[in-house]
Design an enzyme around this catalytic site. Structure first.
Site: not given
Ligand code: NAD
Length: 378
Positions: A133, A127, A122, A130, A229
């Site tokens: 996402s 992007q 990521r 992805d 993450y």
């Molecule tokens: P994910 O599907 O792995 O997890 C979903 C959410 O669950 C996350 O926000 C995580 O913090 C939360 N989580 C994990 N354990 C938890 C707990 N015990 N209690 C409560 N919440 C908990 O994550 P995702 O949605 O795929 O993405 C996570 C992060 O990565 C986001 O902040 C996103 O901004 C970032 N991201 C960046 C890019 C990029 O830069 N290209 C792309 C996608 C996502």
């Protein structure tokens, strides 16, 4: 070089790996493209749509597989497809390398080069590729729509001559991509929304969508890795979160859970007692069902009723929005394919910072080290 798209065979799958508009763009890269007949039907794309985009359409699945140089899929193909491909072939799709690495043994044995969309790093450059996402966006949206259609009340605040209808209260657990989309969708429908996440950075995003961010004192604990993450928390830290969630669950009409930790079992955020404390007529939608679930009582792809509370854990909501899910996925895989193809030929550079980390197997070897250690440790 021939790119192929097969009809997805998993139960309930309605997505297709490439939509006709992506086919048209890919064909300009001097490749040929074959689509299995009816591959796009469930995503509202006919064989004629694919022909009009320039693809060849064939009903002979075995012949397509035998002639394939690059197979683009949504779900991991069955073992017999891996076995029937040429050893020089490339497979690209959601291959579940971290959850089910053993299921990729047939691809390893066949000498195939496989790329998992789940492993695309990521980073900014990737992007447009992805797919996690993209699918999380669709799932977060659809979870709210399912919840709104299932609860015995309306979402918005209404002031009518017959009295005031209070807005629904929605609690979103995990404010990553799916969670933020769920928050935005619930807000658009007029709900009052609260959200919880262990990553402090999520707070600002939650508030910018007009929701309240619930905070727990985790005593300065490290909750995220360098990639942004969440990390696996200690039992004590998890319990603090659960206590807060149980308190807020008492007033929620809808709870949507999306918490995941990459490569690990999903964190358990709601135990039985938290569900028991919920109001009759409320609903929990657990979007972490495919990695073990966030809710003790949830069962993947089943509907559980508990004293008037409904608990659902749909594992493939994107397949229930097949047109847009396929459209987004198709653009993600096309962008990735553009990294693999040069002048109409395959040109795989494992030193590329997107291509290398996404590669699972090549020439009979595990390329991705996380997957390799999962296999060697088993
Ligand atoms: P994910 O599907 O792995 O997890 C979903 C959410 O669950 C996350 O926000 C995580 O913090 C939360 N989580 C994990 N354990 C938890 C707990 N015990 N209690 C409560 N919440 C908990 O994550 P995702 O949605 O795929 O993405 C996570 C992060 O990565 C986001 O902040 C996103 O901004 C970032 N991201 C960046 C890019 C990029 O830069 N290209 C792309 C996608 C996502």
């Amino acid at each position: 070089m021939n790119i192929a798209v097969l009809r997805e065979t998993s139960a309930g799958e309605a997505r297709v790996a490439l939509m006709p508009d992506s086919v048209k763009k890919l064909l300009s890269a001097n490749v040929s493209l074959t689509v299995e007949s009816e591959a796009g039907l469930a995503a509202a794309r006919s064989d004629d749509d694919y022909r009009a985009a320039g693809a060849e359409v064939s009903a002979d699945r075995n012949a397509i597989i035998a002639a394939t140089d690059v197979l683009v899929t949504v779900n991991r193909p069955p073992a017999d497809v891996f076995a029937a491909l040429k050893s020089s072939a490339v497979v690209l799709g959601f291959l579940r390398p971290l959850d089910e690495p053993a299921a990729l043994e047939p691809a390893l044995a066949a000498g195939l080069t496989t790329f998992a969309m789940e492993l695309v790093p990521r980073i900014t450059r990737a992007q447009s590729m992805d797919a996690l996402s993209s699918m999380a966006t669709v799932a977060g949206y659809k979870a709210v729509v399912v919840a709104a259609a299932s609860i015995p009340r309306m979402f918005p605040l209404l002031m009518t001559a017959a009295g005031t209808v209070p807005p629904a209260r929605v609690l979103v657990l995990g404010a990553g991509v799916a969670g933020l989309q769920a928050i935005a969708t619930a807000r658009r429908l007029g709900a009052v929304v609260e959200a919880y996440d262990v990553r402090a950075a999520a707070g600002e995003q939650v508030r910018s969508l007009g929701a309240t961010f619930l905070e727990v004192d985790l005593g300065g604990l490290k909750t995220e890795d360098a990639g942004g993450y969440a990390v696996e928390l200690s039992e004590e830290a998890l319990q603090r979160g659960r206590d807060l969630i149980a308190e807020h669950a008492k007033t929620a009409d809808v709870i949507i859970t999306t918490a995941q930790v990459p490569g690990r079992r999903a964190p358990l955020l709601m135990e039985e007692a938290a569900v028991n404390g919920m109001k009759r007529g409320s609903i929990v939608i657990d979007l972490a069902g495919s990695t073990g679930g966030n809710v003790t009582l949830s069962k993947a792809d089943e509907v559980v009723e508990r004293d008037g509370v409904t608990i659902m854990a749909p594992t493939n909501l994107p397949a229930t929005v097949p047109v847009h899910a396929s459209q987004l996925y198709s653009r993600n895989v096309s962008a990735f394919l553009n990294l693999l193809i040069k002048d109409g030929e395959l040109n795989i550079d494992l030193n590329d910072d997107v291509v290398g980390p996404s590669c699972v197997t090549q020439a009979g070897k595990w390329v991705n080290q996380r997957v390799a250690s999962l296999r060697n440790g088993s």
